[in-house]
Structure formats: C-alpha cells, structure tokens
Design a protein around this motif. Sequence first.
Motif, short mmCIF file in Angstrom:
data_model
loop_
_atom_site.label_atom_id
_atom_site.label_comp_id
_atom_site.label_asym_id
_atom_site.label_seq_id
_atom_site.Cartn_x
_atom_site.Cartn_y
_atom_site.Cartn_z
N VAL A 1 1.34 -11.58 -3.10
CA VAL A 1 2.55 -10.57 -2.76
C VAL A 1 2.91 -8.96 -2.94
N THR A 2 2.03 -9.26 -4.47
CA THR A 2 2.09 -8.20 -5.42
C THR A 2 1.96 -7.06 -4.61
N GLU A 3 1.59 -7.01 -3.27
CA GLU A 3 0.73 -5.69 -2.30
C GLU A 3 1.98 -5.41 -1.40
N SER A 4 3.33 -5.79 -1.30
CA SER A 4 3.91 -6.24 -0.51
C SER A 4 5.88 -5.91 -1.29
N LEU A 5 5.50 -6.25 -2.73
CA LEU A 5 6.86 -5.70 -3.35
C LEU A 5 6.91 -4.34 -3.64
#
Lengths: 288, 785
Positions: free
Chosen positions: A249-253
């Motif tokens: 998810v980090t990548e999309s934040l």
Amino acid sequence: MYAPEFDYYRAGSVSEAAGLLRKYPGSKLLAGGQSLIPLLKLRLAAPVAVIDIGRIRDLKGITVKGGTIRVGAMTTHAELAASSELAEQCHALAQAAAGIGDPAVRNRGTIGGNVAHADPASDLPAVLVALEAKLTVEGPDGKRTLDAGGFFQGMMTTALKEHEILTAIEIPAHSKGQGSAYAKFAHPASRYAVIGVAAVVTTSGGKCSAARVAIGGMVPRPVRAASVERVLAGQELSAENIAKAAGQVTESLGNEVLGDIFASEQYRRSVAPVWVKRGLTQAAERAR
Amino acid sequence: MSTRVFGSGIRRREDPRLITGAATYTDDYTLPDMVHMVLLRSPHAHARIKRIDTTRAKAAPGVVAVFIGTDVEGALNPMPCAWLVPNSNLKVAGYPCIAKDMVRYVGDIVAAVVAESPYQATDALDLIVVDYEPLPAVIDPEKAKQSGAPQVHSNVENNVAFHWTVTGGDVDGTFQKADVVIKERIVQQRLIPNAMEPRSALAHWSGASGELTLWNTTQNPHIARFLCSVVTGVPEDKLRVIATEVGGGFGSKIPAYPADFITVFCAKKLNRPVKWTESRRENFQGTTHGRDHIQDVELAATKDGKVLGIKATSYSGMGAYLSTAAPGIPTILHGLMLSGPYDIAAIREDVYGIYTNGTPVEAYRGAGRPEATFILERLMDMLAAKLGMDPIDLRKKNFIPKFENGHTVATGLSYDSGNYAGALQKLVDHVAYKDLRRQQAEDRKKGRYLGIGISTYVEICGLGPSQVAGAVGFQGGLWESAIVRFHPTGKVNVFIGANPHGQGEETTFAQIVAEEIGVDVNDVKVIHGDTQTTPMGWGTYGSRTTAVGGAALVMATRKVKEKAKVIAAHLLEAAVEDMDYKDGKFFVKGSPDKAKTIQDIALMANVAWNMPAGVEAGLEASSFYDPPNFTYPFGAHLAVVELDPETGQIDVRRYVAVDDCGPQINPVIVEGQVHGGVVQGIGQALWEGAVYDENGQLLTGSMLDYALPRADRLPDMEVLSTVTPSPHHPIGVKGIGEAGTIASTAAVYNAVIDALSPFGVQTIRMPVTPERAFNAIQEAKAGRR
Ligand SMILES: Cc1cc2nc3c(=O)[nH]c(=O)nc-3n(C[C@H](O)[C@H](O)[C@H](O)COP(=O)(O)OP(=O)(O)OC[C@H]3O[C@@H](n4cnc5c(N)ncnc54)[C@H](O)[C@@H]3O)c2cc1C
C-alpha cells in the motif's frame, strides 16, 4: 458558540434550491447540518444565506434497479446503515455509515453532505471511490455525472461547481462472488477516520479476479491503492497473499500523508498495511 | 417496617428529572430585563497588552457596555487563593479578574461585552481591537523552574509558587542500606475535566436594597458566597448564591472564577440582570484543569521484597494563577498519602508548585490521591518484576495488617480502619487469579497479548477536622451542617450545607433519616444549594458529603428523636426513662400496642396544644458536625487489557473493583460512583491528556481532539465490596466518590505494561495511544537487536 447572522430559505425542489443558490451568491446549502452548523458556531463560515434542502423528497431514499443502487443525496447515515439492500449488495457503504460518529450524527448527517464537504477524515469518500460510484450533480447548466474517483479533488474540495447540487449517487450492486468491507481506525475523540480502508473483492473459481482498494483518512483525498490491487489480482485469497498485497500500500499513498497530535504521518504509514489487510480479509470473506 | 431502606438499592430520585431534561440549570433561568455577557479571552499564552480599543464594539447593535481591566480595577479585588499551604514559601501572584497589562494563558480574560442578546454580544467581540506583544511561554513545569525560562510573574523567581516537603523516618539511611532501589519518572499529564454542564452565572442586583442574587454553577455555594463577598464587596448577609442544580463538576466547580465576579460587576454597574454561560471551547480553555505533575520517584526494598522507603520529587504545574484550592492538592492530598496501604518506614517527597502559561489547575476527581496511588502501584509492579515475584504476593507482604481503630503511617496520618489484605483476597478469589494468569500465558502462545494489572489503594476522604484544615492552611472550616424539620403532616425536610450535584445524596440522605427515625423514605425531601434556605456548609468535594454531611444529618435526626421521645412520654403519661422506640413508634417499655408514631408527635409538636413543661414547640433540630478524623476507604482493583500488537491499540477487556467504603447506604449508588470514577481513571491511562504546542496554544481544545471515554470502548464492570466501618463515624460510612479514579489509572497502566512486557517495554507515557504503544514495541525491538 453563537453563529453569525444569516438568512434562511427552505427549498421545495432541486430547481428551487438551484435558483436560490444563484440568487444569493455566497450562500450555503444545508443538508444534515452536522458539518455546516459547527462551522457557523465557530464562526469559521459566514454565509449570507442558508438554503435548507432537507425537505426535498426527490433527494431521499435508496432504490435498486437493474443492478444499480441509487442513493439520494439526503439519505441519512442511519438509513444507509439500516438498509438491508445495502447490507447485501453494497456492504462497505452500510458498514461505513454504521460507524460514523454517534447516533445523533447518523440520524441527521447525510451522504450528500458528507461527500460534498469532502473532509479528508470522512468515511464515505473512500467507500464511494472503491465502489466506483457515480455522482449526479445538477446546476444552472443542467445535469452532470461524475466518477467518484474524479469528484474528490483535494482536502475539502470537490468537482462541484459553485451553484451545483449533488442529487444522487449510483453504485453498481455487487455481483455474485463479489464482496466489500470497510475497515476503520477511528479517532478516539472525533470518531472520524484516522485510517479508512474500503475494499471490494471479486472472486471466481476460488481466486481473486479483481480487487479494488481505496484509502481515506490519512490522505487529503481518497486514493486507490493500485499497487495492492495489482498484486492480489489472480491470486488465491489466502491470509498470506492478502498480507503480501496489503504490504504494497505504501507505494500508492503518495507523498502527502496526513499526521496530527494523535497519529503522526510516520505511524499512519507504518500501520496502513494492517488496516488494508483487515479490509481485504473481511471483503474476501463476504465474497465467498 | 419489614425491610430496611438503609442499605437497599432504591432508585435515585434525582434521575427522572435529570434523564428527562426537566432539571433547571443556571443557564435555564431568564429574568426580566436580562442582558447577556460574553468574554474576550486571550489568544496568546503570554503577551503584553499594549492597547485595547473598544470603540467599535461599544457602538455595535445591541451592545449595552464593554468593560476592560482598567474598568474593574478597584471594583473587583484580586482573586484570592484559599489553600495557603504552610512552610512552603508560598507566593500568591496577582490574579486580576480582567487582565490589564499582561495575559498569562490562552483563555485569560481581556474584556467583557454585555448586549441584549448573546448573538449581538458575540458579534461585538470581533470588533474589539487588542494590540498584543507576544512573549515566550512555558508549559512544562520542570522546564519552567529552570533558570532562563520565561517568567510567568515577574515577582516569582524561577516560577516557583511553593516548595513543600513531607518527611517521615530515616530516608537517606534507608536508601543507602537497601538491597534494591527502583527508579522511575512518572508524568501525570494534564487533564481537562469537562463537566457536562458548562460553567454559568446569572447575577441579579437590586440597587434599591443593595442585595445580590447569584445563580452559579458551583459545588460549594456557601464558599462561593464567601469568596464573592471578598472579591465584589457585597456583604455576605445581602448575598444569596443559588446552585440547586449543577451538571457535574469533578473539582472544576470548586473554585471561584473571575467570570462569575465580572458578571456581578456588570449587573451592579448596569442595574440589570446579567447572564454569562461559557461555550464548550471556553470550558476547555478557561475552566480549571487537573493533574500536571512530572515526578521522579524511587523505592527502596530488601531483596526478599520488603519495601523500606519511598522518595519522590514532583514538579507540579499550577498554571498561570493559583486557583482557589490548588496548592493543597499536590501536597496535603498527595504527599501525605505516599504510604498507601503499605507499611513503609521512610518516606520523603519534595513538591515544587510551578507557575506556567497553562490554564490554572484545581482538584480533579481524586485530586492528589490518584497520583500517590500511581507512584506506589507502579513501583510495586516494578519491584515485583525486578525480584521475579508475583505482584499480588509482593503487595500482601507489604500491607499494613488489619486494624479496626487507628494506625499511624510515616507521613503522620492516622488511618481510621483497614483490611487491605481482605479486599485484595476477595479480588484474587473472584477472578481466580492463578487461572487468569495461566490463561494469559496460553493466549500469549497463540499470539494474543493480554495484560493483567492490579492496583490497591487507600484514600483520604471525608475532609476533614476543621482544626486540621486550619493547620494545613485551608482558609475555611471543613465541618458540615444539617437541619431536620418535621412538618405537621409528618413529612420531613432536610436542609444541608453541602451541595450534591449528581452523586445521589437527595436519595441516600432520605435513607439515613428513614433509618434513624422510622419515617417512610418518600416522606423526606432533601434541600440543598441555596444559601438563603440552607445552613452553612463547606461543600461537595473530596468524597466528604456523606462522610461529613451525612454524619451531621445523623446527629440532627437523633436530636429530633430525643425530643420526640420526651413528647411521647408526656403524651403517654410515662417517664422518659421508661420509653422505648421501634420503627418510628414510641411506647412505654412492654406495651408497644399503645404507641405514638413519629407522625403523631410531629403534629403535636407543631400545634403545641399539649407539650411537656419547658419543651419548645416544633420538631426540628440542627447539627454542626466537625469530624474527629478523616475517613480512609480502600480497595483493590484489577484490569485486563488486550494489546493489538500490529497497531498498538489497547482495549480494556475486563475490570473488577473491590472497594471498601464502610457500610453502604445504597449499593446501587455506590456502584454508580465506582463506574464513573473507574471510567475517568481509564480515560487518563488510555485517552485523555491536554496537549499544548511550544507557544502555549492548547491543541486539544475541543471534543474533536480531546478524547473522553466513550461507552463502547468500556467493558462491563464487576463491582464488589468489603465492609470495614469507620470507628469514628456515627454510622461508620467512609466515602466512595473518588475511589474508582484513584485506583483505575494505575490498574490499567500496570495491565498495559504487563501486555507490553513480552516485547521488552518497561515504561510508556500516558495516555497510552496506539502510536505510543506501537513505537515502544519498535524501540524495544531495536534496542534488543
Ligand atoms: C460529532 C461528529 C462526529 C462525526 N463523525 C464522523 C465520522 O466518524 N465519519 C464521517 O464520515 N463523518 C463524521 N461526521 C460528519 C458527518 O458525517 C456529517 O454528516 C457530514 O460531514 C456532513 O453531512 P451533513 O448532511 O450534515 O451536511 P451539512 O453539514 O449540512 O453540509 C456540509 C457541507 O456540504 C454542503 N452540502 C450538503 N449537501 C449538499 C448537496 N446535496 N450538494 C452540494 N453541497 C451540499 C453544505 O453546503 C456544506 O458546505 C461527524 C460529525 C460530527 C458532528
């Protein structure tokens, strides 16, 4: 806490409300009043007029027709939470509405007001983005339909133009093998979302054919977690696979993650995968 | 009467009006010709006022008057401090009702606007121009004491308002020879009481008679009258304070406030009734806070777990000014309680009361005692961990053995009665403690992190002998009074000086009268909260209303009974010595069938047709009760919490309380008091805490940010009790208003540390937010690597 002076109008129809909006520049629509009235009392807003759309019948209620769920803008959170149609065919919305604030807020606050206000800590924006809802707005130039993904433009800003009114929200009902859920890390005081994760999972043949995940609360406007969706698509919905996907998810934040005295940006980033995992796990259970 | 009403859980008669919204609070009153006051409060924590321009505000629609500091100077005396703790070099800094040239906290009052409506008054606030010169501010009491820190008051060096010490035994020697010394730093964060009813005042001045009536939301109307007289100059005999309905206080409605006296000033000046009610935002900023101590604490023990000594230094934030009772809280009500239920030979505490640029602090439920309990209970658990002992066994080893009539501890207090091991044993048995621990160990293997925490406590309440009050610098008495008046129909009014505001004494005091003199409980109405109709009393706080006021009521009722007996003897043509009494009936010994009921006697006393010679008419008595000692309730609590190791979130799964407040007049009310108290203590452990930024701005200034406990985050509570009567109280009762808060913060905190201990976490700041727990786990992991 006393609001500044304003004029009050009650609109009988959407077109009358639109007319009043145009006639009184700097006026505000009043739906459930759960966000607007506090702003007035804190004197953070001082509209010349308040236009009450609470008695417009056309704006109320939930109807299901041909695989599409139509929710009127003035439908309250309590009505969303109590709807058996939503519980079955659009679970994340009913679940999120049930967790908003407290009973008084749910009895008065509306879905239209919630999304028009576009508070980053609100629950419903992320839910509508994950559900790929379409929003109908009416204004001086007629009707438009907007994708939820494009509707939310930033913190407290939407694609609504000055004299437009949000009238309804249309959501595709879940198909067979589809399930949705909303996982929320609630602020202990306000109850707003510190992190909110809406997930829709579609299964076929025991595998995840598609997943949609939207994150709210921790970002200025809801974001789709494409990085998570990509990893899960085509996989078996095992705890391991879900956790692995959630970890992405980090990548999309993006680089604009919110923080406050209760939960810092760093902390929210650290635990976001956990909440994504929980949202996906519940959605996957409902999809079976 | 077949069943006794004393001791039975009859319903609270207060509830129908409170629950249905029929109660009338100060803000509900409207008087003819009334105007409304709102206050301009400082947006700066520390600033010089260079200029104030009220011209535009005065000209705004509906505005009647605008007053600033120079207007009230001379008319309103400075705010007094009423707890002048002796031998502490106490410095009471000037506390003007309206700031004139300096503001010292966000919320300090700068101007008052009076207008025909509250809307107009609020509109005009925005038109006042104040030119401030902001100055550096300091919030942390330890930092405020350091040299070079911003000076809150120019004449108070290093911001030290007082330095108080308690010493008992040979502390230095004890620590030198101890096998084990445990040290900890404890931060008792600032809490914001948030009573449901905001503060409010309505002043009515009669220019013709020079009389003032002040409706005021206060826990102690007689003190309010006294202090109002001191500040406004209205003589006490012409001053009436009415506080018949008060919506919670938790200590924040003990003190006198400038706003109340500014309301009086305006009413006198304008000769019109003036009402002021704070907004919730003002309540956060301008109504007193609680706690705010930074403490370095130490415990000395032998290697087999016998505690020998306690040593502590406390930096206690007072806020910008000394509120009415503030200095007594971190000292008398705290330091003297550092022996708790334990036998500890050597105790010393140094308490520095420090001015800061925060909102003034006051009592907050428990007031000093939760902090003392926390020190002991935390250190006990740390010692247990260090020695590898079970926390229960360690406590049992150190308890003062059971006693029924007096035990003196190292700080000099003489406890009344106690059975600490008894309460703890009841707790241990109830929860099947060994099984609970076994279950915990099994769960842990499965990745479930439960924590079990214990807190025992002794509290000091029933404040207190007036002679002691005087000796410790309290500028008032601490007795209570009651009048019991029988009407011709046999119905009873009780008038008391204390002022219950939700605790339930309208019910329990009727139960006391019913028990003492045999009337139906429903025939007794308790009247309080109006200085014109009730006798003098010092108020409702410190769990004292039943312990002291209840004793006054017992004594007054017994006087009535004595008189009734004399009248009965006369009517039955018998000698007083031959009279007997049972269940509201007086009769000659051996002939209960020919009895006079208390109602017969009430009628005769009121018509007075046939009274014994020399006996006055009427059936009424009053008593002024000054207790011979404090009362010392005690108990043992246990909390089970669950840690979500992935997010750090902590939830309370189980809460068990065993409290001993002596005989219970109404067990349901006792349970309710425990519930509320426990919840407020859990709030401190997990959710609540005032946060200021470096400029002294209150960041947790609304319900959006300040997390009060909510029902759905709490477990059902298991409330048990033991009964150890107080030897010096006429009916043995002690007090239960604060017990829950005193024990629960430490119990929950200990449970939190227990849950976190597998990760190597030994200490954590309160409130234990998910982020704090999460970070503590990460840091402990990193440290071990
Ligand atoms: C104590 C409390 C707790 C809360 N907790 C949560 C929570 O946990 N989660 C959460 O999501 N929300 C929470 N809320 C907010 C709540 O959901 C509100 O209902 C919502 O934000 C606004 O909806 P409303 O109908 O009250 O709108 P209003 O307050 O009436 O209006 C809000 C804004 O939207 C505009 N507007 C309203 N309707 C329309 C329309 N149809 N078209 C165009 N513009 C419109 C108004 O002009 C105004 O600017 C909380 C609120 C409170 C007071």
